[in-house]
Design an enzyme around this catalytic site. Structure first.
Site, PDB file in Angstrom:
ATOM      1  N   HIS A  82     -34.700  80.687   1.140  1.00 53.95           N
ATOM      2  CA  HIS A  82     -34.894  80.145  -0.233  1.00 53.95           C
ATOM      3  C   HIS A  82     -35.574  78.690   0.078  1.00 53.95           C
ATOM      4  O   HIS A  82     -35.226  77.984   1.110  1.00 53.95           O
ATOM      5  CB  HIS A  82     -33.779  79.919  -1.219  1.00 53.95           C
ATOM      6  CG  HIS A  82     -32.760  79.553  -0.456  1.00 53.95           C
ATOM      7  ND1 HIS A  82     -32.024  79.995   0.331  1.00 53.95           N
ATOM      8  CD2 HIS A  82     -32.246  78.196  -0.845  1.00 53.95           C
ATOM      9  CE1 HIS A  82     -30.725  79.273   0.719  1.00 53.95           C
ATOM     10  NE2 HIS A  82     -31.212  77.976   0.218  1.00 53.95           N
TER      11      HIS A  82
ATOM     12  N   HIS B  82     -36.010  74.884  -1.871  1.00 58.55           N
ATOM     13  CA  HIS B  82     -35.558  73.960  -2.673  1.00 58.55           C
ATOM     14  C   HIS B  82     -36.680  73.027  -3.229  1.00 58.55           C
ATOM     15  O   HIS B  82     -37.606  72.486  -2.234  1.00 58.55           O
ATOM     16  CB  HIS B  82     -34.571  73.032  -2.003  1.00 58.55           C
ATOM     17  CG  HIS B  82     -33.063  73.572  -1.485  1.00 58.55           C
ATOM     18  ND1 HIS B  82     -32.000  73.640  -2.133  1.00 58.55           N
ATOM     19  CD2 HIS B  82     -32.899  74.473  -0.536  1.00 58.55           C
ATOM     20  CE1 HIS B  82     -31.120  74.178  -1.755  1.00 58.55           C
ATOM     21  NE2 HIS B  82     -31.597  74.504  -0.478  1.00 58.55           N
TER      22      HIS B  82
END
Ligand code: AMP
Ligand code: ZN
Length: 137
Positions: free
Chosen positions: A99, A101
């Site tokens: 992922h 941010h």
């Protein structure tokens, strides 16, 4: 990945505050935001982190991140954004589904990252650069 929290979010088995999705990418608000609008951009396919991702998935994730970063930047009237990916635990990775941010930033918002400087000894730079070059894959 049956026990992956982000796979469960993508499938809709765990609730989230969805920001955006396309066929390959899903984005939602972090439940522990560094600033309001802190968004996580994740590939729908499960990868551990940057190291096991294929070229196509990295490309899709990067392109989606750019679009969503524009959304975050304008949507919360940020003055800047940090785009960060933590890879492996010592780098701060807590959820082992790749992922990115996107963290909105504001003047004097009190977030301080990478506040340590580690100077090189004489000739160390060249050796380290060569070691990195030799392992690019
Ligand atoms: P990292 O430390 O890079 O693995 O980041 C994990 C991120 O996932 C942090 O921003 C957490 O706040 C966020 N997070 C963990 N669980 C959830 C959840 N169920 N919904 C939304 N964000 C989450
Ligand atoms: Zn997963």
């Amino acid at each position: 990945m049956d026990d992956c929290i982000f796979c469960k979010i993508i499938k809709g088995d765990i609730p989230c505050t969805k920001v955006w999705e396309d066929s390959e990418t899903f984005a939602f608000l972090s439940t522990n935001p560094n600033n309001h609008g802190h968004t996580l951009v994740v590939p729908k396919k499960h990868f551990r982190n940057i190291f096991d991702m294929d070229e196509h998935s990295v490309t899709s994730l990067a392109l989606a991140t750019q679009k969503i970063a524009r959304g975050v930047y304008k949507g919360v009237k940020a003055e800047g954004v940090n785009i960060i990916m933590n890879n492996e635990a010592p780098a701060g990775q807590a959820v082992f589904h790749a992922h990115i941010h996107i963290i909105p930033r504001f003047t004097n918002d009190g977030l301080h990252s990478w506040n340590k400087s580690t100077p090189y000894q004489e000739d160390e730079k060249e050796q380290i650069a060569e070691q990195i070059f030799n392992n690019v894959a």
